[in-house]
Design a protein around this motif. Structure first.
Motif, PDB file in Angstrom:
ATOM      1  N   THR A 130      11.199  10.125  -1.122  1.00 30.15           N
ATOM      2  CA  THR A 130      11.143   8.890  -0.339  1.00 30.15           C
ATOM      3  C   THR A 130      12.192   7.945  -0.924  1.00 30.15           C
ATOM      4  N   LEU A 131      13.124   7.519  -0.085  1.00 29.70           N
ATOM      5  CA  LEU A 131      14.130   6.538  -0.544  1.00 29.70           C
ATOM      6  C   LEU A 131      13.528   5.140  -0.433  1.00 29.70           C
ATOM      7  N   TRP A 132      12.659   4.943   0.553  1.00 23.06           N
ATOM      8  CA  TRP A 132      11.746   3.815   0.561  1.00 23.06           C
ATOM      9  C   TRP A 132      10.388   4.335   0.959  1.00 23.06           C
ATOM     10  N   PRO A 133       9.347   4.122   0.160  1.00 27.76           N
ATOM     11  CA  PRO A 133       9.363   3.452  -1.138  1.00 27.76           C
ATOM     12  C   PRO A 133      10.106   4.271  -2.204  1.00 27.76           C
ATOM     13  N   PHE A 134      10.894   3.582  -3.002  1.00 27.42           N
ATOM     14  CA  PHE A 134      11.764   4.213  -3.992  1.00 27.42           C
ATOM     15  C   PHE A 134      10.964   4.565  -5.249  1.00 27.42           C
ATOM     16  N   PRO A 135      11.271   5.698  -5.902  1.00 24.18           N
ATOM     17  CA  PRO A 135      10.518   6.085  -7.104  1.00 24.18           C
ATOM     18  C   PRO A 135      10.893   5.241  -8.331  1.00 24.18           C
ATOM     19  N   THR A 136      10.616   3.965  -8.260  1.00 20.07           N
ATOM     20  CA  THR A 136      10.983   3.023  -9.317  1.00 20.07           C
ATOM     21  C   THR A 136      10.244   3.326 -10.617  1.00 20.07           C
ATOM     22  N   GLU A 153       0.837  -1.210   0.000  1.00 24.55           N
ATOM     23  CA  GLU A 153       0.000   0.000   0.000  1.00 24.55           C
ATOM     24  C   GLU A 153       0.870   1.258   0.000  1.00 24.55           C
ATOM     25  N   CYS A 154       1.885   1.236   0.826  1.00 25.90           N
ATOM     26  CA  CYS A 154       2.779   2.397   0.947  1.00 25.90           C
ATOM     27  C   CYS A 154       3.491   2.645  -0.387  1.00 25.90           C
ATOM     28  N   GLU A 155       3.933   1.560  -1.025  1.00 25.48           N
ATOM     29  CA  GLU A 155       4.601   1.694  -2.335  1.00 25.48           C
ATOM     30  C   GLU A 155       3.652   2.280  -3.375  1.00 25.48           C
ATOM     31  N   LYS A 156       2.365   1.930  -3.243  1.00 21.14           N
ATOM     32  CA  LYS A 156       1.373   2.394  -4.218  1.00 21.14           C
ATOM     33  C   LYS A 156       1.026   3.873  -3.989  1.00 21.14           C
ATOM     34  N   ASN A 157       0.944   4.263  -2.732  1.00 26.05           N
ATOM     35  CA  ASN A 157       0.364   5.577  -2.422  1.00 26.05           C
ATOM     36  C   ASN A 157       1.339   6.661  -1.995  1.00 26.05           C
ATOM     37  N   ASP A 158       2.514   6.309  -1.543  1.00 31.37           N
ATOM     38  CA  ASP A 158       3.328   7.331  -0.895  1.00 31.37           C
ATOM     39  C   ASP A 158       4.755   7.470  -1.418  1.00 31.37           C
ATOM     40  N   VAL A 159       4.931   7.194  -2.711  1.00 33.24           N
ATOM     41  CA  VAL A 159       6.225   7.496  -3.338  1.00 33.24           C
ATOM     42  C   VAL A 159       6.275   8.998  -3.595  1.00 33.24           C
ATOM     43  N   ARG A 160       7.376   9.605  -3.210  1.00 35.71           N
ATOM     44  CA  ARG A 160       7.531  11.052  -3.451  1.00 35.71           C
ATOM     45  C   ARG A 160       8.856  11.329  -4.132  1.00 35.71           C
ATOM     46  N   PHE A 161       8.842  12.251  -5.092  1.00 37.41           N
ATOM     47  CA  PHE A 161      10.091  12.633  -5.775  1.00 37.41           C
ATOM     48  C   PHE A 161       9.916  14.014  -6.364  1.00 37.41           C
ATOM     49  N   GLU A 162      11.035  14.593  -6.811  1.00 38.65           N
ATOM     50  CA  GLU A 162      11.017  15.886  -7.489  1.00 38.65           C
ATOM     51  C   GLU A 162      11.796  15.764  -8.787  1.00 38.65           C
ATOM     52  N   MET A 163      11.285  16.364  -9.848  1.00 38.35           N
ATOM     53  CA  MET A 163      12.005  16.367 -11.126  1.00 38.35           C
ATOM     54  C   MET A 163      12.378  17.795 -11.492  1.00 38.35           C
ATOM     55  N   LEU A 164      13.623  17.987 -11.905  1.00 37.72           N
ATOM     56  CA  LEU A 164      14.074  19.305 -12.345  1.00 37.72           C
ATOM     57  C   LEU A 164      14.705  19.185 -13.718  1.00 37.72           C
TER      58      LEU A 164
END
Lengths: 183, 361
Positions: free
Chosen positions: B290-296, B239-250
């Motif tokens: 988020t490093l875990w869950p990782f933005p795979t 669930e966490c992997e599905k809902n709470d991956v966070r990242f930023e793109m520049l």
């Protein structure tokens, strides 16, 4: 505008607090700022330095290897950071205790005899503010009123009565700084 | 009303804890994060908010105090740096096994061993792959500014309570020590005992005659039941992997190459992007928050569009393994890093991109 500054000297000279006052003044003027100290073994007796960045836009790296301005307060720091000034940049140093003076021809170099002046008029503790004045004379990146606010924010309330003395020391620094080599 | 402050990353963590309404902090000093405990002691929040701040006798004691506080449904936290975090691993495994929420901050320094007090990112494996024993994960947030050090305290607690699992802020010496502008919130009240009782039936809040006993433990000697515990924990992680991956793109829109970097390395990469683009190199940044869950998933998508990726970390190459897994050998992926407390310069990062990815075979 982005100004990338290294301030370097002995521990106890007020290097970090000078940087903090400059950074807080930047915050008061609604600039982006970053203040990154050396916190390693060198601060436990020895040299001390801080990288201060003041910018109109988002700051990328708080850690830098070249600078627009180097403010240098001892020989070791001069040896280390003279070469790190960007071509066309500024080097401000106190000649007290310096035996090997800077030699670069592609940067603007200014001298400020702040140690001597501070001792002469008996304000040794405000030495760093004299140096800050020397910097602000040639790089007025923050306005006087925001320096005042920066002092208010970075000094604890019990020291606020000393703010006029700090401001006077900045004025003195602006008066005594002089060109050493200007391109 | 938002107030602007100039603060160190470490001070921001402490200030955020007080203002967010944290119930308890238990810690032991270690460079480069001692300002957290110092700031908490100086602010002395107990008379104001009721927050307990306690210097424990060791890191092992700190994490077990956190375990106890968490079992009562309280928002509790500890902070340390790498060697101290190693000492806490047993406790973290127990807290994850007992399915309790808490926040742990690691301001990473160079290792292995006592190592150096200078910045490092060499605790990625320990944080994301499980530093203690057993099948568990930490929810790992990687702040890359002082503002994020502040904001992620609240976010970390929210995620920890959402999944009843420990959350970690993985920072490093740069982010802990640098002073930047921070917007701080107004003080939020701590949760009342009534609120905790009502909201968290798993918490030990005193025996109610109409309810069964609440027993908090990570011990289950019956294998069939232990497997059920594992399955429940794993379902939570999916669930966490599905809902709470966070990242930023520049600068990823037109990018031919991508830096993958978190924390202070991501800041250094932003400068490297400015320098690279001045030379005509179309390079962008994918910053895992988020490093875990990782933005795979996003890395997989990007791997169809770009020519190569450079993982920049202050380690011998740890996160790069997750980047390779995500990109499935479709493109060239290399690692660049310095370690032992050396911070790579933006120029070194550009050179590494040129030699390892652009010019590399």
């Amino acid at each position: 505008m982005t100004e990338e500054i290294i301030i370097a000297g002995f521990g106890g000279q007020g290097v970090l607090s000078m940087g903090k006052i400059l950074a807080y003044s930047g915050v008061m003027q609604n600039k982006e700022v970053s203040w990154m100290p050396s916190y390693g073994p060198e601060m436990r007796g020895g040299t001390s330095n801080v990288t201060v960045i003041i910018s109109d836009t988002r700051i990328s790296s708080p850690v830098l290897s070249s600078f627009d301005t180097a403010i240098i307060l001892n020989q070791q720091s001069l040896d280390k950071f003279e070469k790190a000034v960007k071509p066309g940049g500024m080097l401000l140093y106190d000649p007290n205790g310096i035996t090997h003076h800077p030699t670069r021809k592609d940067i603007n170099i200014y001298q400020i005899a702040a140690t001597d002046k501070a001792a002469e008029i008996g304000i040794a503790k405000l030495f760093n503010m004299i140096v800050l004045g020397g910097f602000l004379k040639y790089k007025p990146i923050v306005a006087d009123e925001f320096i005042h606010k920066g002092l208010e924010k970075s000094l604890p309330a019990r020291h606020h009565k000393l703010i006029p003395d700090n401001e006077k020391a900045i004025k003195i620094g602006m008066e005594i700084v002089k060109p050493y080599h200007v391109i | 009303m938002k107030e602007l402050r100039l603060m160190k990353g470490n001070e921001a963590v402490a200030e955020a804890a007080i203002r967010f309404g944290v119930d308890g902090y238990f810690g032991y000093p270690i460079t480069p994060q001692s300002e957290i405990l110092e700031h908490l002691m100086a602010e002395n929040p107990y008379p104001k908010t009721g927050m307990v701040v306690l210097q424990a006798e060791s890191e092992v004691a700190s994490i077990n105090m956190v375990y106890g506080g968490a079992a009562c449904g309280k928002r509790v936290m500890t902070t340390s740096s790498s060697p101290g975090i190693s000492l806490m691993q047993e406790g973290l495994s127990y807290i994850a096994g007992a399915e309790l929420p808490c926040l742990v901050v690691n301001v990473v320094r160079g290792g292995p061993g006592l190592g150096t007090i200078q910045p490092s990112q060499a605790d990625y494996f320990q944080s994301t792959k499980g530093g203690g024993h057993g099948d568990y994960r930490l929810i790992v947030l990687a702040p890359s500014s002082v503002q994020e050090m502040y904001d992620f305290v609240g976010l970390g607690f929210d995620l920890a309570f959402k999944y009843r699992n420990p959350a970690m802020l993985l920072a490093d010496g740069v982010i802990g020590q640098v002073m930047e502008k921070v917007e701080v919130d107004d003080y939020k009240p701590r949760w009342t005992d009534e609120y905790i009782k009502k909201s968290f039936p798993w918490a030990t809040t005193g025996k109610n005659p109409n309810q069964p006993h609440v027993i908090v433990t990570s011990l289950e000697l019956d294998s069939a039941r232990q497997e059920q515990v594992n399955l429940r924990i794993q379902a939570k992680y999916r669930e966490c992997e599905k809902n709470d991956v966070r990242f930023e793109m520049l600068h990823c829109d037109d990018a031919e190459y991508i830096f993958v970097a978190y924390g202070s390395s991501a800041r250094i990469c932003q400068k490297a992007i400015e320098m690279g683009r001045e030379k005509g190199i179309k390079v962008g940044l994918l910053r895992p928050i988020t490093l875990w869950p990782f933005p795979t998933q996003i890395l997989r998508e990007l791997s169809y569009k770009v020519k190569g990726m450079l993982a920049v970390e202050m380690s011998a190459g740890q996160m790069v393994e997750d980047v390779i897994l995500a990109t499935e050998n479709r493109i060239k992926v290399e690692h660049f890093g310095r370690f032992g407390g050396i911070i790579p310069s933006p120029q070194e990062v550009v050179t590494a991109l040129e030699t390892k990815i652009i010019g590399g075979k």
